[in-house]
Structure formats: structure tokens, C-alpha cells
Design a protein around this motif. Sequence first.
Motif, PDB file in Angstrom:
ATOM      1  N   ILE A  93    -103.210  14.213  28.727  1.00  0.00           N
ATOM      2  CA  ILE A  93    -102.704  13.791  30.043  1.00  0.00           C
ATOM      3  C   ILE A  93    -103.862  13.701  31.038  1.00  0.00           C
ATOM      4  O   ILE A  93    -103.949  12.751  31.820  1.00  0.00           O
ATOM      5  CB  ILE A  93    -101.598  14.742  30.539  1.00  0.00           C
ATOM      6  N   ALA A  94    -104.761  14.677  30.991  1.00  0.00           N
ATOM      7  CA  ALA A  94    -105.929  14.652  31.880  1.00  0.00           C
ATOM      8  C   ALA A  94    -106.814  13.443  31.567  1.00  0.00           C
ATOM      9  O   ALA A  94    -107.266  12.737  32.479  1.00  0.00           O
ATOM     10  CB  ALA A  94    -106.720  15.948  31.744  1.00  0.00           C
ATOM     11  N   ALA A  95    -107.061  13.201  30.291  1.00  0.00           N
ATOM     12  CA  ALA A  95    -107.926  12.083  29.890  1.00  0.00           C
ATOM     13  C   ALA A  95    -107.340  10.740  30.319  1.00  0.00           C
ATOM     14  O   ALA A  95    -108.093   9.814  30.661  1.00  0.00           O
ATOM     15  CB  ALA A  95    -108.144  12.104  28.380  1.00  0.00           C
ATOM     16  N   LEU A  96    -106.032  10.624  30.317  1.00  0.00           N
ATOM     17  CA  LEU A  96    -105.406   9.371  30.736  1.00  0.00           C
ATOM     18  C   LEU A  96    -105.535   9.134  32.241  1.00  0.00           C
ATOM     19  O   LEU A  96    -105.227   8.048  32.725  1.00  0.00           O
ATOM     20  CB  LEU A  96    -103.941   9.333  30.297  1.00  0.00           C
ATOM     21  N   GLY A  97    -106.020  10.114  32.962  1.00  0.00           N
ATOM     22  CA  GLY A  97    -106.308   9.930  34.382  1.00  0.00           C
ATOM     23  C   GLY A  97    -107.714   9.401  34.624  1.00  0.00           C
ATOM     24  O   GLY A  97    -108.045   8.978  35.733  1.00  0.00           O
ATOM     25  N   LEU A  98    -108.554   9.423  33.588  1.00  0.00           N
ATOM     26  CA  LEU A  98    -109.939   8.981  33.755  1.00  0.00           C
ATOM     27  C   LEU A  98    -110.097   7.518  34.149  1.00  0.00           C
ATOM     28  O   LEU A  98    -110.996   7.198  34.912  1.00  0.00           O
ATOM     29  CB  LEU A  98    -110.742   9.269  32.474  1.00  0.00           C
ATOM     30  N   PRO A  99    -109.246   6.615  33.637  1.00  0.00           N
ATOM     31  CA  PRO A  99    -109.412   5.225  34.075  1.00  0.00           C
ATOM     32  C   PRO A  99    -109.235   5.038  35.572  1.00  0.00           C
ATOM     33  O   PRO A  99    -109.594   4.010  36.125  1.00  0.00           O
ATOM     34  CB  PRO A  99    -108.315   4.472  33.312  1.00  0.00           C
ATOM     35  N   GLY A 100    -108.682   6.038  36.227  1.00  0.00           N
ATOM     36  CA  GLY A 100    -108.505   5.969  37.677  1.00  0.00           C
ATOM     37  C   GLY A 100    -107.104   5.573  38.055  1.00  0.00           C
ATOM     38  O   GLY A 100    -106.229   5.395  37.214  1.00  0.00           O
ATOM     39  N   ALA A 101    -106.906   5.457  39.336  1.00  0.00           N
ATOM     40  CA  ALA A 101    -105.603   5.115  39.881  1.00  0.00           C
ATOM     41  C   ALA A 101    -105.626   3.689  40.379  1.00  0.00           C
ATOM     42  O   ALA A 101    -106.637   3.214  40.885  1.00  0.00           O
ATOM     43  CB  ALA A 101    -105.268   6.066  41.034  1.00  0.00           C
TER      44      ALA A 101
ATOM     45  N   GLY B 233    -107.602  23.373  41.070  1.00  0.00           N
ATOM     46  CA  GLY B 233    -108.613  22.581  41.749  1.00  0.00           C
ATOM     47  C   GLY B 233    -109.354  21.594  40.882  1.00  0.00           C
ATOM     48  O   GLY B 233    -110.196  20.852  41.385  1.00  0.00           O
ATOM     49  N   LEU B 234    -109.085  21.577  39.595  1.00  0.00           N
ATOM     50  CA  LEU B 234    -109.767  20.603  38.740  1.00  0.00           C
ATOM     51  C   LEU B 234    -109.304  19.202  39.126  1.00  0.00           C
ATOM     52  O   LEU B 234    -108.102  18.961  39.282  1.00  0.00           O
ATOM     53  CB  LEU B 234    -109.487  20.881  37.269  1.00  0.00           C
ATOM     54  N   PRO B 235    -110.218  18.261  39.254  1.00  0.00           N
ATOM     55  CA  PRO B 235    -109.863  16.903  39.697  1.00  0.00           C
ATOM     56  C   PRO B 235    -109.332  16.056  38.538  1.00  0.00           C
ATOM     57  O   PRO B 235    -109.947  15.072  38.139  1.00  0.00           O
ATOM     58  CB  PRO B 235    -111.188  16.361  40.241  1.00  0.00           C
ATOM     59  N   LEU B 236    -108.191  16.432  37.994  1.00  0.00           N
ATOM     60  CA  LEU B 236    -107.664  15.806  36.786  1.00  0.00           C
ATOM     61  C   LEU B 236    -106.651  14.711  37.036  1.00  0.00           C
ATOM     62  O   LEU B 236    -106.321  13.951  36.119  1.00  0.00           O
ATOM     63  CB  LEU B 236    -107.034  16.873  35.875  1.00  0.00           C
ATOM     64  N   LEU B 237    -106.141  14.634  38.242  1.00  0.00           N
ATOM     65  CA  LEU B 237    -105.212  13.544  38.537  1.00  0.00           C
ATOM     66  C   LEU B 237    -106.011  12.262  38.707  1.00  0.00           C
ATOM     67  O   LEU B 237    -107.186  12.290  39.100  1.00  0.00           O
ATOM     68  CB  LEU B 237    -104.402  13.840  39.800  1.00  0.00           C
ATOM     69  N   ALA B 238    -105.372  11.163  38.415  1.00  0.00           N
ATOM     70  CA  ALA B 238    -106.044   9.873  38.554  1.00  0.00           C
ATOM     71  C   ALA B 238    -106.648   9.759  39.952  1.00  0.00           C
ATOM     72  O   ALA B 238    -106.049  10.171  40.933  1.00  0.00           O
ATOM     73  CB  ALA B 238    -105.059   8.748  38.303  1.00  0.00           C
ATOM     74  N   GLY B 239    -107.851   9.245  40.003  1.00  0.00           N
ATOM     75  CA  GLY B 239    -108.555   9.143  41.270  1.00  0.00           C
ATOM     76  C   GLY B 239    -109.345  10.395  41.599  1.00  0.00           C
ATOM     77  O   GLY B 239    -109.892  10.526  42.689  1.00  0.00           O
ATOM     78  N   GLY B 240    -109.383  11.361  40.674  1.00  0.00           N
ATOM     79  CA  GLY B 240    -110.166  12.572  40.878  1.00  0.00           C
ATOM     80  C   GLY B 240    -109.543  13.562  41.843  1.00  0.00           C
ATOM     81  O   GLY B 240    -110.225  14.354  42.480  1.00  0.00           O
ATOM     82  N   ARG B 241    -108.218  13.539  41.930  1.00  0.00           N
ATOM     83  CA  ARG B 241    -107.541  14.463  42.842  1.00  0.00           C
ATOM     84  C   ARG B 241    -107.182  15.757  42.117  1.00  0.00           C
ATOM     85  O   ARG B 241    -106.931  15.768  40.918  1.00  0.00           O
ATOM     86  CB  ARG B 241    -106.271  13.828  43.404  1.00  0.00           C
ATOM     87  N   GLY B 242    -107.156  16.831  42.858  1.00  0.00           N
ATOM     88  CA  GLY B 242    -106.771  18.125  42.329  1.00  0.00           C
ATOM     89  C   GLY B 242    -106.623  19.116  43.468  1.00  0.00           C
ATOM     90  O   GLY B 242    -106.922  18.803  44.619  1.00  0.00           O
ATOM     91  N   GLY B 243    -106.185  20.304  43.144  1.00  0.00           N
ATOM     92  CA  GLY B 243    -105.981  21.346  44.155  1.00  0.00           C
ATOM     93  C   GLY B 243    -104.529  21.456  44.546  1.00  0.00           C
ATOM     94  O   GLY B 243    -103.698  20.600  44.232  1.00  0.00           O
ATOM     95  N   LEU B 244    -104.217  22.525  45.250  1.00  0.00           N
ATOM     96  CA  LEU B 244    -102.831  22.783  45.641  1.00  0.00           C
ATOM     97  C   LEU B 244    -102.255  21.723  46.573  1.00  0.00           C
ATOM     98  O   LEU B 244    -101.052  21.503  46.595  1.00  0.00           O
ATOM     99  CB  LEU B 244    -102.719  24.155  46.296  1.00  0.00           C
ATOM    100  N   GLY B 245    -103.119  21.065  47.327  1.00  0.00           N
ATOM    101  CA  GLY B 245    -102.651  20.070  48.290  1.00  0.00           C
ATOM    102  C   GLY B 245    -101.845  18.943  47.662  1.00  0.00           C
ATOM    103  O   GLY B 245    -100.929  18.408  48.296  1.00  0.00           O
ATOM    104  N   VAL B 246    -102.155  18.574  46.412  1.00  0.00           N
ATOM    105  CA  VAL B 246    -101.420  17.469  45.789  1.00  0.00           C
ATOM    106  C   VAL B 246     -99.960  17.835  45.542  1.00  0.00           C
ATOM    107  O   VAL B 246     -99.110  16.953  45.408  1.00  0.00           O
ATOM    108  CB  VAL B 246    -102.079  16.989  44.474  1.00  0.00           C
TER     109      VAL B 246
END
Length: 186
Positions: free
Chosen positions: A17-25, A68-81
Amino acid sequence: MATARALAQIAVFAGLIAALGLPGAIPVMGMAVPVTAQTLGVMLAGTVLGPWRGAAAVLAFEALVALGLPLLAGGRGGLGVFFGPSAGYLAGMVAGAAVIGLIVHGVRRTGPVRPTWLRTALGCLIGGIPVIYTFGIPVQAWVTGLGLGETALLATAFLPGDLLKVILAVLVTMTLRRTYPQVFAR
């Protein structure tokens, strides 16, 4: 109690799932939530791992995002998401993986239920689209201040990509079933 094999499978699918975020958003005009490939990983987690392990893989992925790992597409991470427009979709991914797994594998205790083309397609269609949207659209509407109807209408922009992900998930799952059936053993 989870076995080492089960924990390894959960970790592998969290990584997928994390790797599938690498292409970006891919931003969609008017939407605060981008199109990503990560829901394909959610669908595969449910079809391959079943309801509980599939949901656990999504939860493991989201725990890493929360740390906090930036694993969401677009390099987002942390509690804020988990407080932004995507929060409902993140919750929906957990429920979606569980629903997909329930439809594909059932709840038999007498042994593993092998995925079929029909159950896999239905599971991905139901768990991967309306279940995720049911969580995502209301939260996105609330966070962005848009009306529920307007947000739902904007969310239709996700449908073509989600339908393509359903097709890919079914093809990958059925190919795995034919070439590597032991991955489905419980």
C-alpha cells in the motif's frame, strides 16, 4: 494469536500500500482529496489476506502514516492527515479491506474459501468503492465545508480510476490463485 506468517503477510501488504503511493497523487480539479493507486493495495489486501488480515495491513500502514512517515501519495504523513479532507477515506480503507475480504473469502471455519472471479469482482466493487466513499465523502464534505451532494458529485471523478483498480485487483488475485495458491492458505 497471529502467526509469524500472518504478521509477515500483513507487513508485506502494508508495504505494498505504501509503495503504491510512490507514483504520487493526481490532483482532481475541485477536490481536496487526490487520486492515488493506494486503494489498489487495499483491494489486494482484502482479496488475498481476507477480512481481518487485510484490515490489519491497512491499519499497520496507517499507523506508520500516523507516526509521521510520508507514505501517503504526495509524501504526506503525520497525525494531521487524520484530521484533513482525506480522513474519512483513510477510515474507509480499513472497512473496505474488511468488506472485500468477507465477500471474497466468506466466514467459513472449515477451511479456506478460494477466491472466485465473481466474488473477487463483487468484493472489490462493493468494498473498494461504495464502502470507502461512504466514509470518505461525508468527512470530506464536513472538513471542506462543501455540501454533501456537491462533494458526492465531485467524487464521481474517482470512479473511472477506481473501476480500473477493481479490474487490476481481480486480475492479480486470480493470477495469484492460479500460480501461487498457497498464499491464500490460512
